[in-house]
Design a protein around this motif. Structure first.
Motif: not given
Length: 512
Positions: A79-91
């Motif tokens: 989940r942490r990895t997925e959240l990090q990926r979403f954060e990068r996409r949002l950025m």
């Protein structure tokens, strides 16, 4: 017994009881001790087994906790990895939006600048237009509103001329195609209905075996011939014609009854008043049967079904009815075929066309018994027997007395005219027919103010075109009455003739 003898055995018994009791007590104590030992052993084993199970359960619980902790840590990492990926996409999306926002702001600035430039250009164009209009008004000597009105009038005139030319061409083309189509349809209908035509006479001739039979027919002091004429309503003409007697009568059914009765009397040989009455009665029954059969055969031949029985009988009576020597029943069957064929070609209601064609002259079956024209009589008969309203309207309009409200009505009128005009259909000669039409037009032309007169509908109607500057609306009505009176006084004709006076003013011009 001595006392010792009794006491000693009793003491022995008591000692045995005590000894037995002590032995049983010792045995019971031994069993109790053994049971207690077994119980202590079982309890010890149970305690050891419980401790072993407890240790196993503790081990399993620790393993399960370790496994759950591992799963939780793994899910947490994912989940942490997925959240990090979403954060990068949002950025990344935020960066893209920022760039688009900057681009839109630059475009808005450019649009604002272009709008300002466009407003300036429009102002310049408005000034130029105003100067041009002012200059044009000065040169032409007209204001802008006057120039618009002049241009619109000129354009309107041109459009009207073009429209009139187009309408004239379309009307001419449509008329030519309609006439060609009508000729083709009528020709095809006539070809499909190839019927024989023989003009029928209004008298009947009965052949005699010899001239002596004439005297027997006349009878002593003429009583036989008087009886026969009284019962049948037919005149017997006995003249010098060899071996023949002529039956003359207005009613064709009575004439047929008289013919059959006379033929039966001649074949029987016994001719006297009583025998004549008997034969006339038999002949009337035979004619009634013939009438019913003729009506049924006509309906079957024309393909018309579901007629009221009384209408079928009336149709059978038309077998003995003639018009200009043309058999009305055969004429009605032919009209039904012609109207049906034309309706099929035009995609109209074939059933209504055939039915109206077959019944269009039904009034002639009783027109010598009921007052009024055969059209009015026929309408009353069809209404009486609950005939279809479309059929009644088509039948009512077949002589043009009323306006036709359906295509089928026009087809019945056309089929009636075609059947009556076919060569050999009617006894009237072509020369007599033409003379009658010419006389009809001549009578109309003899009145003052008449421009042209046309006899139509096979002489059943005359249409008169008057000069509008010499004949007003009131005079037109009087002129129609005067022409009717003169036709009635000078012309012999069957049925009735419709007189139509037309007064109108037309303005016609052509753009070349």
């Amino acid at each position: 017994m001595p006392f010792n003898t009794i006491v000693i055995p009793l003491a022995g018994v008591a000692a045995g009881i005590v000894i037995g009791y002590l032995m049983r007590k010792m045995s019971a104590e031994a069993k109790i001790a053994s049971a207690e030992e077994a119980a202590r052993r079982i309890l010890e084993e149970a305690r050891k087994d419980a401790e072993g199970r407890k240790r196993e359960a503790v081990v399993e619980a620790k393993e399960e906790v370790h496994r759950l902790r591992s799963d939780f840590e793994r899910d947490t990492r994912e989940r942490r990895t997925e959240l990090q990926r979403f954060e990068r996409r949002l950025m990344q999306k935020e960066e893209v939006l920022d760039r688009k926002t900057e681009s839109i702001e630059r475009k808005e600035e450019q649009m604002s600048k272009r709008e300002k430039d466009l407003e300036k250009s429009q102002e310049q164009v408005g000034e130029l237009k105003h100067r041009q209009i002012t200059e044009l008004e000065r040169i032409s000597g007209m204001s802008s509103d006057q120039a618009k009105e002049t241009l619109l009038k000129r354009t309107e005139e041109e459009i009207r001329q073009e429209t009139a030319t187009m309408i004239r061409d379309i009307e001419a083309q449509a008329k030519e195609e309609a006439e060609k189509r009508a000729r083709d349809i009528i020709s095809l209908a006539v070809q499909r209905c190839a019927a024989d035509h023989v003009a029928e006479a209004t008298v009947s001739v009965v052949e005699l075996p010899n001239d002596e039979m004439k005297g027997r027919i006349i009878g002593r002091e003429g009583r036989n011939i008087r009886t026969l004429e009284t019962l049948t309503g037919v005149d017997l003409i006995i003249d010098d014609t060899p071996e023949a007697v002529i039956l003359s009568g207005f009613n064709p059914i009575r004439r047929e009854v008289a013919r059959l009765a006379l033929e039966k009397l001649i074949a029987d040989g016994r001719i006297h008043p009583a025998r004549i009455e008997e034969m006339v009665e038999k002949a009337e029954k035979e004619v009634d049967t013939q009438i019913r059969e003729a009506g049924e055969e006509a309906a079957i031949e024309a393909g018309v079904h579901g007629l009221h029985p009384e209408i079928v009988k009336l149709m059978g009576r038309l077998r003995f009815r003639t018009s200009y020597g043309q058999n009305v029943l055969k004429h009605s069957i032919e009209v039904a075929h012609l109207a049906g064929a034309m309706a099929a070609e035009l995609g109209c209601d074939v059933t209504v066309a055939k039915r109206a064609g077959l019944l269009h002259d039904i009034g002639k079956a009783v027109d010598h018994e009921v007052e009024g024209s055969h059209v009015a009589i026929g309408i009353n008969l069809l209404k009486k027997y609950k005939e279809n309203n479309d059929v009644i309207q088509a039948m009512e309009a077949h002589h043009g007395d009323v306006e036709a409200k359906s295509v089928e009505a026009f087809l019945v009128t056309a089929a009636d005219a075609v059947s009556a005009a076919r060569p050999g259909a009617r006894r009237e000669t072509l020369e007599a027919y033409i003379k009658r039409l010419e006389k009809l037009e001549e009578i109309a032309d003899s009145f003052d103010g008449v421009d042209k007169a046309y006899a139509i509908q096979a002489g059943r109607e005359i249409r008169i075109m008057v000069k509008p500057e010499r004949v007003d609306d009131v005079t037109a009505s009087k002129l129609a009455r005067d022409i009717v009176k003169k036709i009635e006084a000078e012309l012999e004709y069957p049925g009735q003739i419709k007189v139509t006076v037309i007064r109108e003013t037309r303005a016609v011009d052509y753009a070349k």
